[in-house]
Enzyme design. Structure first.
Site, PDB file in Angstrom:
ATOM      1  N   LYS A 113      81.733  58.720  67.446  1.00 13.46           N
ATOM      2  CA  LYS A 113      82.960  59.274  68.039  1.00 13.46           C
ATOM      3  C   LYS A 113      83.424  58.418  69.223  1.00 13.46           C
ATOM      4  O   LYS A 113      84.616  58.265  69.464  1.00 13.46           O
ATOM      5  CB  LYS A 113      82.745  60.729  68.462  1.00 13.46           C
ATOM      6  CG  LYS A 113      82.679  61.674  67.261  1.00 13.46           C
ATOM      7  CD  LYS A 113      82.230  63.058  67.664  1.00 13.46           C
ATOM      8  CE  LYS A 113      82.012  63.942  66.444  1.00 13.46           C
ATOM      9  NZ  LYS A 113      81.305  65.184  66.777  1.00 13.46           N
ATOM     10  N   LYS A 192      87.042  59.099  49.283  1.00 16.38           N
ATOM     11  CA  LYS A 192      86.545  60.449  49.555  1.00 16.38           C
ATOM     12  C   LYS A 192      87.690  61.295  50.128  1.00 16.38           C
ATOM     13  O   LYS A 192      88.375  60.859  51.046  1.00 16.38           O
ATOM     14  CB  LYS A 192      85.403  60.364  50.577  1.00 16.38           C
ATOM     15  CG  LYS A 192      84.923  61.716  51.087  1.00 16.38           C
ATOM     16  CD  LYS A 192      83.993  61.547  52.286  1.00 16.38           C
ATOM     17  CE  LYS A 192      83.499  62.854  52.842  1.00 16.38           C
ATOM     18  NZ  LYS A 192      84.379  63.609  53.685  1.00 16.38           N
ATOM     19  N   LYS A 195      90.407  64.989  55.573  1.00 19.09           N
ATOM     20  CA  LYS A 195      91.582  65.187  56.439  1.00 19.09           C
ATOM     21  C   LYS A 195      91.926  63.880  57.144  1.00 19.09           C
ATOM     22  O   LYS A 195      93.084  63.566  57.337  1.00 19.09           O
ATOM     23  CB  LYS A 195      91.285  66.266  57.485  1.00 19.09           C
ATOM     24  CG  LYS A 195      91.295  67.664  56.907  1.00 19.09           C
ATOM     25  CD  LYS A 195      91.006  68.705  57.969  1.00 19.09           C
ATOM     26  CE  LYS A 195      89.536  68.856  58.273  1.00 19.09           C
ATOM     27  NZ  LYS A 195      88.736  69.631  57.352  1.00 19.09           N
TER      28      LYS A 195
HETATM   29  P1  ADP Z   1      87.006  66.274  56.512  1.00 16.93           P
HETATM   30  O1  ADP Z   1      86.365  64.995  56.028  1.00 16.93           O
HETATM   31  O2  ADP Z   1      88.201  66.627  55.711  1.00 16.93           O
HETATM   32  O3  ADP Z   1      87.281  66.270  58.015  1.00 16.93           O
HETATM   33  P2  ADP Z   1      84.817  67.976  57.241  1.00 16.93           P
HETATM   34  O4  ADP Z   1      84.075  66.808  57.820  1.00 16.93           O
HETATM   35  O5  ADP Z   1      85.410  68.990  58.170  1.00 16.93           O
HETATM   36  O6  ADP Z   1      85.955  67.411  56.258  1.00 16.93           O
HETATM   37  O7  ADP Z   1      83.869  68.686  56.185  1.00 16.93           O
HETATM   38  C1  ADP Z   1      83.563  70.043  56.147  1.00 16.93           C
HETATM   39  C2  ADP Z   1      82.582  70.251  55.009  1.00 16.93           C
HETATM   40  O8  ADP Z   1      83.191  69.899  53.745  1.00 16.93           O
HETATM   41  C3  ADP Z   1      81.321  69.363  55.126  1.00 16.93           C
HETATM   42  O9  ADP Z   1      80.207  70.147  54.751  1.00 16.93           O
HETATM   43  C4  ADP Z   1      81.543  68.249  54.137  1.00 16.93           C
HETATM   44  O10 ADP Z   1      80.328  67.777  53.615  1.00 16.93           O
HETATM   45  C5  ADP Z   1      82.404  68.926  53.051  1.00 16.93           C
HETATM   46  N1  ADP Z   1      83.325  67.916  52.466  1.00 16.93           N
HETATM   47  C6  ADP Z   1      84.367  67.332  53.108  1.00 16.93           C
HETATM   48  N2  ADP Z   1      85.010  66.451  52.299  1.00 16.93           N
HETATM   49  C7  ADP Z   1      84.361  66.476  51.107  1.00 16.93           C
HETATM   50  C8  ADP Z   1      84.550  65.786  49.863  1.00 16.93           C
HETATM   51  N3  ADP Z   1      85.536  64.914  49.677  1.00 16.93           N
HETATM   52  N4  ADP Z   1      83.695  66.053  48.854  1.00 16.93           N
HETATM   53  C9  ADP Z   1      82.694  66.963  49.021  1.00 16.93           C
HETATM   54  N5  ADP Z   1      82.456  67.637  50.170  1.00 16.93           N
HETATM   55  C10 ADP Z   1      83.274  67.416  51.211  1.00 16.93           C
END
Ligand code: ADP
Ligand code: TRP
Length: 322
Positions: A113, A192, A195
């Site tokens: 970060k 992947k 957000k």
């Molecule tokens: P983002 O990458 O959209 O910010 P987060 O880091 O907030 O998502 O992820 C929240 C949860 O969703 C975590 O447990 C993460 O492993 C799961 N997750 C996020 N993106 C994916 C994806 N593309 N495929 C599978 N699981 C995901």
């Protein structure tokens, strides 16, 4: 009976990757008869990055609505906002005073970060300690998390074990359950879904917007007549995660046969999502239009959570002479 606990950051509206990778598997775990699940919205953690009050409120509601819409039973389990049980901040302060500086300075997520964010605040530094407080405050036994949270769980265990050594048994030492990400859900650009890459599929938007979202999935530019390779196509990969064996085979045949365009495949994916998530979409919409109901469901969880938080915090304070 095992006490399962996990936190979900309220950093935005949940997308299909969050649903398939985290929300639905965690709900399945909570449905195991003998488990007692504590799932909470880590809104204090998201304050490290999100500063806008309106965005914060909207995110909390949409995360809560998504979990409930996907079937999380808030009566049987405990569902709450982290910030509504302020004992967690008191415990975090106590644990801060037992957390070695080098341990925190070594955290991968903090280093990461520091490189990516312009606002490097003290909250980011002590983030793992607040997480340890989240877990230890509720006598959690099992903590399902993604691989990226493994080091945070190790810190929680280290903090709890060293406290217990000094003051005698106080904390339950939790076991991490690293959710093996069976599938990484691909985004509209094939990377992947995340957000941060702005490549998400939001299954909770209106039909029209959802269709537009699906039509934006990137594909190659083979013409309609050409046979197509399902295994390299983003639309097919998403379809494969959601469809039945029969539906997948039928789509595979159409790809291989030719005279079948990506527009047709996207339309199939759109209809599949509408069918598969009909109930979830309806419930999500209802909940978002009834913030008072959401508030009531969360505050029920908060009074359950407060009781145990209060008793564990008293146990800790008496050990250290407060
Ligand atoms: P983002 O990458 O959209 O910010 P987060 O880091 O907030 O998502 O992820 C929240 C949860 O969703 C975590 O447990 C993460 O492993 C799961 N997750 C996020 N993106 C994916 C994806 N593309 N495929 C599978 N699981 C995901
Ligand atoms: N840090 C976790 C994440 O980003 C969210 C979280 C906060 C959490 N407190 C927790 C997860 C306690 C498990 C247990 O995903």
């Amino acid at each position: 009976m095992a006490r399962i606990l996990t936190g979900i950051q309220s950093s935005g509206k949940p997308h299909l990757g969050n649903l398939l990778g985290a929300i639905i598997p965690a709900i399945q775990l909570s449905e195991v008869e003998c488990n007692d699940s504590y799932f909470f919205i880590a809104d204090l953690h998201s304050l490290t990055t999100i500063k806008d009050p309106e965005i914060r409120k909207a995110n909390i509601n949409s995360v809560a609505a998504a979990w409930i819409a996907c079937g999380f039973d808030t009566e049987k389990n405990t569902f709450y906002r982290q910030s509504k049980v302020p004992e967690v901040c008191e415990l975090a302060w106590i644990l801060n005073c037992f957390s070695p500086f080098p341990m925190l300075a070594n955290a991968h997520s903090f280093k990461d970060k520091t490189e990516k964010l312009s606002d490097v605040n003290a909250g980011l530094f002590v983030y793992p300690v607040l997480m340890a407080a989240d877990i230890l405050l509720y006598d959690a036994e099992i903590v399902p998390v993604g691989k990226d949270q493994k080091q945070h769980l190790e810190m929680t265990r280290d903090i709890g074990i060293s406290f217990n050594k000094k003051f005698g048994d106080t904390f339950i030492i939790p076991e991490p359950q690293i959710t093996s990400q069976i599938e990484i859900v691909p985004g509209t650009d094939g990377k992947k879904m995340s957000k941060s890459y702005k490549n998400t599929l939001d299954i909770f938007q209106s039909d029209k917007k959802l269709r537009k979202n699906i039509m934006s999935i990137q594909t190659d530019s083979l013409n309609l007549e050409a046979p197509k390779n399902p295994s390299t196509c983003n639309v097919f990969k998403l379809y494969e995660l959601l469809g039945s064996e029969e539906e997948i085979q039928a789509l595979r045949k159409s790809y291989l046969k030719g005279n079948y365009g990506y527009g047709n495949a996207k339309q199939e994916l759109f209809e599949l999502i509408l069918r598969k998530f009909a109930k979830e979409r309806k419930t999500y919409e209802e909940l978002m239009s009834r913030p008072k109901l959401l508030e009531k469901m969360l505050s029920q969880g908060e009074s359950k959570a407060s009781k145990i938080a209060h008793s564990v915090l008293s146990r800790v304070k008496s050990k250290i002479g407060f």
